[in-house]
Design a protein around this motif. Structure first.
Motif, PDB file in Angstrom:
ATOM      1  N   SER A 249     -30.935   5.201  -7.649  1.00  0.00           N
ATOM      2  CA  SER A 249     -32.430   4.568  -8.129  1.00  0.00           C
ATOM      3  C   SER A 249     -33.417   5.547  -8.966  1.00  0.00           C
ATOM      4  O   SER A 249     -33.777   6.368  -8.437  1.00  0.00           O
ATOM      5  N   THR A 250     -33.512   5.215 -10.056  1.00  0.00           N
ATOM      6  CA  THR A 250     -34.468   5.968 -10.909  1.00  0.00           C
ATOM      7  C   THR A 250     -36.008   5.729 -10.499  1.00  0.00           C
ATOM      8  O   THR A 250     -36.578   6.783 -10.233  1.00  0.00           O
ATOM      9  N   PRO A 251     -36.371   4.669  -9.924  1.00  0.00           N
ATOM     10  CA  PRO A 251     -37.771   4.612  -9.356  1.00  0.00           C
ATOM     11  C   PRO A 251     -37.747   5.479  -8.214  1.00  0.00           C
ATOM     12  O   PRO A 251     -38.828   5.781  -8.044  1.00  0.00           O
ATOM     13  N   ALA A 252     -36.778   5.390  -7.272  1.00  0.00           N
ATOM     14  CA  ALA A 252     -36.906   6.398  -6.057  1.00  0.00           C
ATOM     15  C   ALA A 252     -37.138   7.900  -6.787  1.00  0.00           C
ATOM     16  O   ALA A 252     -37.767   8.600  -6.160  1.00  0.00           O
ATOM     17  N   PHE A 253     -36.266   8.313  -7.623  1.00  0.00           N
ATOM     18  CA  PHE A 253     -36.629   9.659  -8.251  1.00  0.00           C
ATOM     19  C   PHE A 253     -37.681   9.775  -8.670  1.00  0.00           C
ATOM     20  O   PHE A 253     -38.227  10.947  -8.395  1.00  0.00           O
ATOM     21  N   LEU A 254     -38.416   8.956  -9.279  1.00  0.00           N
ATOM     22  CA  LEU A 254     -39.635   9.249 -10.091  1.00  0.00           C
ATOM     23  C   LEU A 254     -40.683   9.101  -8.930  1.00  0.00           C
ATOM     24  O   LEU A 254     -41.771   9.899  -9.024  1.00  0.00           O
ATOM     25  N   ALA A 255     -40.379   8.309  -8.021  1.00  0.00           N
ATOM     26  CA  ALA A 255     -41.502   8.294  -6.782  1.00  0.00           C
ATOM     27  C   ALA A 255     -41.450   9.697  -5.923  1.00  0.00           C
ATOM     28  O   ALA A 255     -42.668  10.294  -5.635  1.00  0.00           O
ATOM     29  N   GLU A 256     -40.328  10.216  -5.904  1.00  0.00           N
ATOM     30  CA  GLU A 256     -40.197  11.802  -5.397  1.00  0.00           C
ATOM     31  C   GLU A 256     -40.999  12.487  -6.385  1.00  0.00           C
ATOM     32  O   GLU A 256     -41.913  13.475  -5.827  1.00  0.00           O
ATOM     33  N   ARG A 257     -40.919  12.502  -7.337  1.00  0.00           N
ATOM     34  CA  ARG A 257     -41.589  13.389  -8.499  1.00  0.00           C
ATOM     35  C   ARG A 257     -42.856  13.173  -8.401  1.00  0.00           C
ATOM     36  O   ARG A 257     -43.993  14.148  -8.409  1.00  0.00           O
ATOM     37  N   ASP A 286     -41.502  -0.996  -9.106  1.00  0.00           N
ATOM     38  CA  ASP A 286     -40.547  -0.644  -8.280  1.00  0.00           C
ATOM     39  C   ASP A 286     -40.846   1.149  -7.468  1.00  0.00           C
ATOM     40  O   ASP A 286     -40.561   1.383  -6.575  1.00  0.00           O
ATOM     41  N   ILE A 287     -41.371   1.693  -8.592  1.00  0.00           N
ATOM     42  CA  ILE A 287     -41.849   3.136  -8.225  1.00  0.00           C
ATOM     43  C   ILE A 287     -42.768   3.065  -7.225  1.00  0.00           C
ATOM     44  O   ILE A 287     -42.787   4.058  -6.086  1.00  0.00           O
ATOM     45  N   ARG A 288     -43.744   2.080  -7.060  1.00  0.00           N
ATOM     46  CA  ARG A 288     -44.553   1.880  -5.946  1.00  0.00           C
ATOM     47  C   ARG A 288     -44.117   1.536  -4.853  1.00  0.00           C
ATOM     48  O   ARG A 288     -44.292   2.000  -3.659  1.00  0.00           O
ATOM     49  N   ALA A 289     -42.977   0.749  -5.015  1.00  0.00           N
ATOM     50  CA  ALA A 289     -42.315   0.216  -3.526  1.00  0.00           C
ATOM     51  C   ALA A 289     -41.460   1.275  -3.142  1.00  0.00           C
ATOM     52  O   ALA A 289     -41.617   1.619  -1.723  1.00  0.00           O
ATOM     53  N   GLU A 290     -40.930   2.113  -3.800  1.00  0.00           N
ATOM     54  CA  GLU A 290     -39.913   3.269  -3.220  1.00  0.00           C
ATOM     55  C   GLU A 290     -41.102   4.540  -2.615  1.00  0.00           C
ATOM     56  O   GLU A 290     -40.903   4.953  -1.609  1.00  0.00           O
ATOM     57  N   TYR A 291     -42.296   4.421  -3.071  1.00  0.00           N
ATOM     58  CA  TYR A 291     -43.251   5.338  -2.961  1.00  0.00           C
ATOM     59  C   TYR A 291     -43.738   4.957  -1.443  1.00  0.00           C
ATOM     60  O   TYR A 291     -43.743   5.892  -0.511  1.00  0.00           O
ATOM     61  N   CYS A 297     -47.226   5.808   2.633  1.00  0.00           N
ATOM     62  CA  CYS A 297     -48.620   5.422   2.159  1.00  0.00           C
ATOM     63  C   CYS A 297     -48.481   4.741   0.693  1.00  0.00           C
ATOM     64  O   CYS A 297     -47.409   5.093   0.090  1.00  0.00           O
ATOM     65  N   SER A 298     -49.401   3.972   0.326  1.00  0.00           N
ATOM     66  CA  SER A 298     -49.247   3.651  -1.026  1.00  0.00           C
ATOM     67  C   SER A 298     -49.541   4.341  -2.298  1.00  0.00           C
ATOM     68  O   SER A 298     -50.347   5.500  -1.637  1.00  0.00           O
ATOM     69  N   LEU A 299     -48.809   4.360  -3.276  1.00  0.00           N
ATOM     70  CA  LEU A 299     -48.941   5.361  -4.300  1.00  0.00           C
ATOM     71  C   LEU A 299     -50.558   5.281  -4.846  1.00  0.00           C
ATOM     72  O   LEU A 299     -51.213   6.235  -4.858  1.00  0.00           O
ATOM     73  N   TYR A 300     -51.050   4.061  -4.704  1.00  0.00           N
ATOM     74  CA  TYR A 300     -52.604   3.700  -4.905  1.00  0.00           C
ATOM     75  C   TYR A 300     -53.475   4.785  -3.930  1.00  0.00           C
ATOM     76  O   TYR A 300     -54.365   5.353  -4.620  1.00  0.00           O
ATOM     77  N   CYS A 319     -51.888   2.168 -12.080  1.00  0.00           N
ATOM     78  CA  CYS A 319     -50.974   1.759 -10.998  1.00  0.00           C
ATOM     79  C   CYS A 319     -51.158   0.133 -10.473  1.00  0.00           C
ATOM     80  O   CYS A 319     -49.903  -0.127 -10.216  1.00  0.00           O
ATOM     81  N   GLY A 320     -52.250  -0.449 -10.892  1.00  0.00           N
ATOM     82  CA  GLY A 320     -52.118  -1.849 -10.757  1.00  0.00           C
ATOM     83  C   GLY A 320     -52.369  -2.411  -9.457  1.00  0.00           C
ATOM     84  O   GLY A 320     -51.955  -3.809  -9.292  1.00  0.00           O
ATOM     85  N   GLY A 321     -52.449  -1.795  -8.431  1.00  0.00           N
ATOM     86  CA  GLY A 321     -52.796  -2.392  -7.205  1.00  0.00           C
ATOM     87  C   GLY A 321     -52.288  -1.554  -6.023  1.00  0.00           C
ATOM     88  O   GLY A 321     -51.491  -0.677  -6.070  1.00  0.00           O
ATOM     89  N   ASP A 322     -52.800  -1.951  -4.825  1.00  0.00           N
ATOM     90  CA  ASP A 322     -52.443  -1.195  -3.693  1.00  0.00           C
ATOM     91  C   ASP A 322     -51.212  -2.060  -3.098  1.00  0.00           C
ATOM     92  O   ASP A 322     -51.173  -3.226  -3.030  1.00  0.00           O
ATOM     93  N   ASP A 323     -50.322  -1.210  -2.433  1.00  0.00           N
ATOM     94  CA  ASP A 323     -49.088  -2.053  -1.449  1.00  0.00           C
ATOM     95  C   ASP A 323     -49.492  -1.681  -0.151  1.00  0.00           C
ATOM     96  O   ASP A 323     -49.666  -0.740   0.414  1.00  0.00           O
TER      97      ASP A 323
END
Length: 323
Positions: A249-257, A286-291, A297-300, A319-323
């Motif tokens: 999962s690229t989004p999961a990898f980038l969320a980790e970064r 997707d990165i936000r969801a993985e984060y 906690c949310s990326l936001y 970022c475009g919003g809070d999750d």
């Protein structure tokens, strides 16, 4: 023509009632006024797609005879300036510049090299290589060659060449064969045959590798990650693990970064800015969801607690919003 830099999970999309000359005029006023009107700049640049920002830059040049990028640079400073300039830069050019930055000066920023090369697809890498040559009159491969060495260099060069298979078809027979080759090259032998890892992990398509990793688990009763950890080391190991993470999962990898860039003392803005800008029209949702899933906690909210001022406002809008 569909851009290889636009996906359907971005936070930034084309602005509906877009008018390039009106936006260019508003930006000119925001920069030319007494003191810069950062709010207008932030609102316009984060609510237009990259393709639209290129049109604004064109109009800006036509109306003022000045380069928008240069005016932003001379009028702003620090991270706010860096993000704004990144937003008005075409994606392939932005990646090329980030790669150059990670190889410039003393010491190479291997993490940035790994992150970019492991997470871009072949079509994107071909565009990045072209942009790199156009800007620096040197091939990306030559610079990678002079800054890295050994198996790490070989694998990076393969990725930089954009030679990964892009097809979505999978071949079960090949997955079994590749899994066996990886097993024989690592777990089963005394010493590791690194070339085999590079050949399979850097050339095969993403869906094909997913299947191969499943087969690998069947044969060796281990995850491919565990074998990589025990078989190879150094930056080569980091790169192979990054590729495996991107296959999963690229989004999961980038969320980790992103999480690493926000963790600890001080923010790693170089990483933060790059991921937020480069993924804003591809898969930032997707990165936000993985984060949220991995870090609770949310990326936001993570950005909010780690940054401040106009820079914070700008990142939160991307970022475009809070999750």
């Amino acid at each position: 023509m569909a851009s290889v830099w636009v996906g359907n999970r971005g936070t930034i999309r084309d602005y509906p009632s877009f008018n390039a000359s009106r936006d260019a005029e508003a930006i000119r006023k925001a920069i030319r006024g007494i003191g810069t009107d950062e709010k207008t700049l932030i609102d316009i640049l984060t609510e237009r797609s990259n393709a639209q920002r290129q049109l604004i830059a064109k109009e800006y040049l036509a109306a003022s005879g000045k380069d928008l990028k240069d005016d932003l640079k001379s009028d702003l400073s620090g991270n706010l300036e860096r993000v704004m300039v990144a937003l008005v830069t075409p994606p392939a050019v932005f990646d090329a510049k980030q790669l150059k930055k990670s190889m410039k000066g003393t010491g190479t920023n291997e993490n940035a090299l790994i992150e970019i090369l492991a997470s871009r697809n072949s079509k994107q890498m071909k565009e990045v290589s072209q942009a790199y040559y156009k800007i620096y009159k040197k091939s990306l491969g030559d610079d990678i060659s002079s800054e890295t060495s050994g198996d790490f260099r070989k694998a990076l060069l393969t990725l930089a060449d954009g030679r990964r298979d892009d097809s979505l078809k999978v071949d079960e027979h090949l997955a079994k064969k590749d899994a066996q080759i990886l097993y024989d090259a690592g777990e089963k032998r005394w010493g590791t045959d690194e070339d085999k890892f590079t050949d399979i992990l850097c050339f095969r398509s993403i869906p094909q590798l997913k299947l191969t990793f499943d087969e690998y688990r069947n044969i060796s009763k281990k995850n491919i990650e565990d074998s990589i950890l025990s078989e190879v080391s150094g930056h080569f190991e980091d790169l192979l693990l990054a590729i495996v993470k991107c296959v999963n999962s690229t989004p999961a990898f980038l969320a980790e970064r992103l999480h690493q860039s926000l963790k600890g003392a001080g923010t790693d803005e170089f990483t933060m800015n790059r991921i937020m800008v480069s993924r804003s029209e591809i898969d930032l949702l997707d990165i936000r969801a993985e984060y949220k899933k991995h870090y609770g906690c949310s990326l936001y909210s993570a950005i909010k607690s780690d940054t401040s001022g106009d820079y914070e406002t700008m990142l939160l809008k991307i970022c475009g919003g809070d999750d």
